[in-house]
Design a protein around this motif. Structure first.
Motif, PDB file in Angstrom:
ATOM      1  N   ALA A 234      42.159 -17.497 -25.459  1.00  5.17           N
ATOM      2  CA  ALA A 234      42.602 -16.358 -26.271  1.00  5.17           C
ATOM      3  C   ALA A 234      41.680 -15.159 -26.059  1.00  5.17           C
ATOM      4  N   ALA A 235      40.378 -15.402 -26.027  1.00  4.15           N
ATOM      5  CA  ALA A 235      39.425 -14.301 -25.813  1.00  4.15           C
ATOM      6  C   ALA A 235      39.608 -13.681 -24.440  1.00  4.15           C
ATOM      7  N   SER A 236      39.898 -14.496 -23.437  1.00  5.50           N
ATOM      8  CA  SER A 236      40.067 -13.944 -22.085  1.00  5.50           C
ATOM      9  C   SER A 236      41.334 -13.104 -21.960  1.00  5.50           C
ATOM     10  N   ARG A 237      42.306 -13.327 -22.857  1.00 11.99           N
ATOM     11  CA  ARG A 237      43.512 -12.491 -22.864  1.00 11.99           C
ATOM     12  C   ARG A 237      43.188 -11.100 -23.400  1.00 11.99           C
ATOM     13  N   VAL A 238      42.208 -11.020 -24.309  1.00 12.91           N
ATOM     14  CA  VAL A 238      41.799  -9.751 -24.900  1.00 12.91           C
ATOM     15  C   VAL A 238      40.757  -9.063 -24.023  1.00 12.91           C
ATOM     16  N   ALA A 239      39.838  -9.853 -23.508  1.00 14.87           N
ATOM     17  CA  ALA A 239      38.756  -9.344 -22.656  1.00 14.87           C
ATOM     18  C   ALA A 239      38.653 -10.282 -21.460  1.00 14.87           C
ATOM     19  N   PRO A 240      39.098  -9.862 -20.279  1.00 21.81           N
ATOM     20  CA  PRO A 240      39.139 -10.759 -19.121  1.00 21.81           C
ATOM     21  C   PRO A 240      37.811 -11.456 -18.796  1.00 21.81           C
ATOM     22  N   ASP A 241      36.688 -10.836 -19.146  1.00 21.04           N
ATOM     23  CA  ASP A 241      35.401 -11.487 -18.876  1.00 21.04           C
ATOM     24  C   ASP A 241      34.988 -12.430 -20.009  1.00 21.04           C
ATOM     25  N   GLY A 242      35.809 -12.518 -21.062  1.00 22.11           N
ATOM     26  CA  GLY A 242      35.518 -13.424 -22.172  1.00 22.11           C
ATOM     27  C   GLY A 242      34.506 -12.886 -23.164  1.00 22.11           C
ATOM     28  N   VAL A 243      34.101 -11.636 -23.018  1.00 28.79           N
ATOM     29  CA  VAL A 243      33.118 -11.043 -23.918  1.00 28.79           C
ATOM     30  C   VAL A 243      33.810  -9.961 -24.745  1.00 28.79           C
ATOM     31  N   VAL A 244      33.741 -10.125 -26.065  1.00 27.65           N
ATOM     32  CA  VAL A 244      34.311  -9.139 -26.969  1.00 27.65           C
ATOM     33  C   VAL A 244      33.181  -8.502 -27.766  1.00 27.65           C
ATOM     34  N   THR A 245      33.458  -7.359 -28.339  1.00 26.31           N
ATOM     35  CA  THR A 245      32.460  -6.677 -29.154  1.00 26.31           C
ATOM     36  C   THR A 245      32.872  -6.781 -30.613  1.00 26.31           C
ATOM     37  N   TYR A 246      31.912  -7.183 -31.428  1.00 24.88           N
ATOM     38  CA  TYR A 246      32.133  -7.292 -32.864  1.00 24.88           C
ATOM     39  C   TYR A 246      30.915  -6.715 -33.554  1.00 24.88           C
ATOM     40  N   LYS A 247      31.139  -5.792 -34.468  1.00 19.14           N
ATOM     41  CA  LYS A 247      30.038  -5.112 -35.159  1.00 19.14           C
ATOM     42  C   LYS A 247      29.021  -4.552 -34.153  1.00 19.14           C
ATOM     43  N   GLU A 248      29.569  -3.961 -33.104  1.00 25.14           N
ATOM     44  CA  GLU A 248      28.778  -3.305 -32.071  1.00 25.14           C
ATOM     45  C   GLU A 248      27.859  -4.256 -31.297  1.00 25.14           C
ATOM     46  N   ARG A 249      28.170  -5.552 -31.315  1.00 26.22           N
ATOM     47  CA  ARG A 249      27.409  -6.551 -30.559  1.00 26.22           C
ATOM     48  C   ARG A 249      28.366  -7.375 -29.711  1.00 26.22           C
ATOM     49  N   PRO A 250      27.964  -7.711 -28.485  1.00 23.77           N
ATOM     50  CA  PRO A 250      28.835  -8.561 -27.669  1.00 23.77           C
ATOM     51  C   PRO A 250      28.812 -10.008 -28.157  1.00 23.77           C
ATOM     52  N   VAL A 251      29.970 -10.637 -28.091  1.00 24.23           N
ATOM     53  CA  VAL A 251      30.117 -12.067 -28.381  1.00 24.23           C
ATOM     54  C   VAL A 251      30.755 -12.684 -27.150  1.00 24.23           C
ATOM     55  N   SER A 252      30.064 -13.607 -26.517  1.00 24.51           N
ATOM     56  CA  SER A 252      30.579 -14.231 -25.304  1.00 24.51           C
ATOM     57  C   SER A 252      31.352 -15.502 -25.636  1.00 24.51           C
ATOM     58  N   PHE A 253      32.637 -15.482 -25.342  1.00 21.88           N
ATOM     59  CA  PHE A 253      33.483 -16.657 -25.533  1.00 21.88           C
ATOM     60  C   PHE A 253      33.676 -17.401 -24.211  1.00 21.88           C
ATOM     61  N   ARG A 254      32.715 -17.229 -23.294  1.00 20.80           N
ATOM     62  CA  ARG A 254      32.757 -17.980 -22.040  1.00 20.80           C
ATOM     63  C   ARG A 254      32.358 -19.427 -22.302  1.00 20.80           C
ATOM     64  N   ARG A 255      32.986 -20.316 -21.596  1.00 16.58           N
ATOM     65  CA  ARG A 255      32.683 -21.735 -21.728  1.00 16.58           C
ATOM     66  C   ARG A 255      31.502 -22.103 -20.843  1.00 16.58           C
ATOM     67  N   PRO A 256      30.760 -23.108 -21.199  1.00 14.98           N
ATOM     68  CA  PRO A 256      30.896 -23.969 -22.368  1.00 14.98           C
ATOM     69  C   PRO A 256      30.220 -23.357 -23.597  1.00 14.98           C
ATOM     70  N   PHE A 257      30.752 -23.690 -24.774  1.00 14.33           N
ATOM     71  CA  PHE A 257      30.133 -23.275 -26.023  1.00 14.33           C
ATOM     72  C   PHE A 257      28.965 -24.216 -26.304  1.00 14.33           C
ATOM     73  N   ALA A 258      27.945 -23.697 -26.950  1.00 15.54           N
ATOM     74  CA  ALA A 258      26.784 -24.522 -27.315  1.00 15.54           C
ATOM     75  C   ALA A 258      27.203 -25.571 -28.344  1.00 15.54           C
ATOM     76  N   ARG A 259      26.469 -26.682 -28.358  1.00 17.60           N
ATOM     77  CA  ARG A 259      26.696 -27.753 -29.331  1.00 17.60           C
ATOM     78  C   ARG A 259      25.341 -28.197 -29.863  1.00 17.60           C
ATOM     79  N   LEU A 260      25.204 -28.178 -31.179  1.00 15.16           N
ATOM     80  CA  LEU A 260      23.949 -28.562 -31.834  1.00 15.16           C
ATOM     81  C   LEU A 260      24.246 -29.456 -33.025  1.00 15.16           C
ATOM     82  N   THR A 261      23.343 -30.389 -33.294  1.00 12.54           N
ATOM     83  CA  THR A 261      23.486 -31.137 -34.534  1.00 12.54           C
ATOM     84  C   THR A 261      23.073 -30.225 -35.682  1.00 12.54           C
TER      85      THR A 261
END
Length: 190
Positions: free
Chosen positions: A31-58
């Motif tokens: 979905a993010a790549s449909r909005v931003a082909p590189d998978g990075v969107v800007t929210y509150k003037e900061r980039p958010v990378s929706f590129r895979r893989p997403f981090a996983r933490l306990t």
């Protein structure tokens, strides 16, 4: 369901929490790549990378990491020991600090909570707001996840995740508990 989860909800037979995380990651990244082909969107003037893989933490590693970043002396092993964690929260180690939502982190905030709820409260207070790029938080305490299956190797945690991005929760999922006797026991305990 809560208003923040009315966008999409899905169930799938014979999948566990890990498979649902994979589907969720694939869906959100696409979905993010449909909005931003590189998978990075800007929210509150900061980039958010929706590129895979997403981090996983306990959850406990997320708390320990947030505590370390904030100069708070709380080790990962302190989170595993119920008595040690209760003593630590009662000690006033967080006195004078506030959560991201402005709540005072005084000892009474954690008094009377069982171990799982204390861990979850610390996560909410110290770590939850800090995940900007998508991060799956896993291994929620059984006490705060009554509908999720316990992990076979650790009955104190469940096969559950929440996905955080831009400082907020954007997804929640779990392996559904389908043992009616275990469900009843958990609800009675709550």
């Amino acid at each position: 369901h809560n208003p923040e989860f009315t966008m999409l909800e899905f169930y799938t037979a014979l999948f566990d929490c890990l498979a649902v995380m994979d589907i969720t990651e694939e869906l959100i990244a696409a979905a993010a790549s449909r909005v931003a082909p590189d998978g990075v969107v800007t929210y509150k003037e900061r980039p958010v990378s929706f590129r895979r893989p997403f981090a996983r933490l306990t959850m406990k590693d997320a708390i320990a990491g947030a505590a370390a970043r904030d100069g708070i002396a709380l080790a990962r092993h302190d989170l595993d020991d119920a008595a040690r964690l209760q003593a630590w929260t009662a000690s006033g180690a967080l006195s004078g600090r506030r959560s991201a939502k402005g709540a005072a982190l005084a000892p009474q905030r954690y008094a009377g909570l069982n171990h799982g709820k204390r861990v979850a409260q610390l996560f909410e207070d110290l770590a939850e707001h800090s995940f900007w790029d998508p991060t799956f938080i896993v291994d929620y305490p059984t006490e705060v996840s009554p509908l999720a299956k316990a992990r076979p190797d650790d009955p104190t945690t469940t096969e559950r995740f929440e996905l955080y991005a831009a400082g907020m929760e954007i997804a929640n999922g779990f392996s559904e508990l389908n043992d009616p006797l275990e469900q009843r026991a958990r609800f009675l305990e709550q």
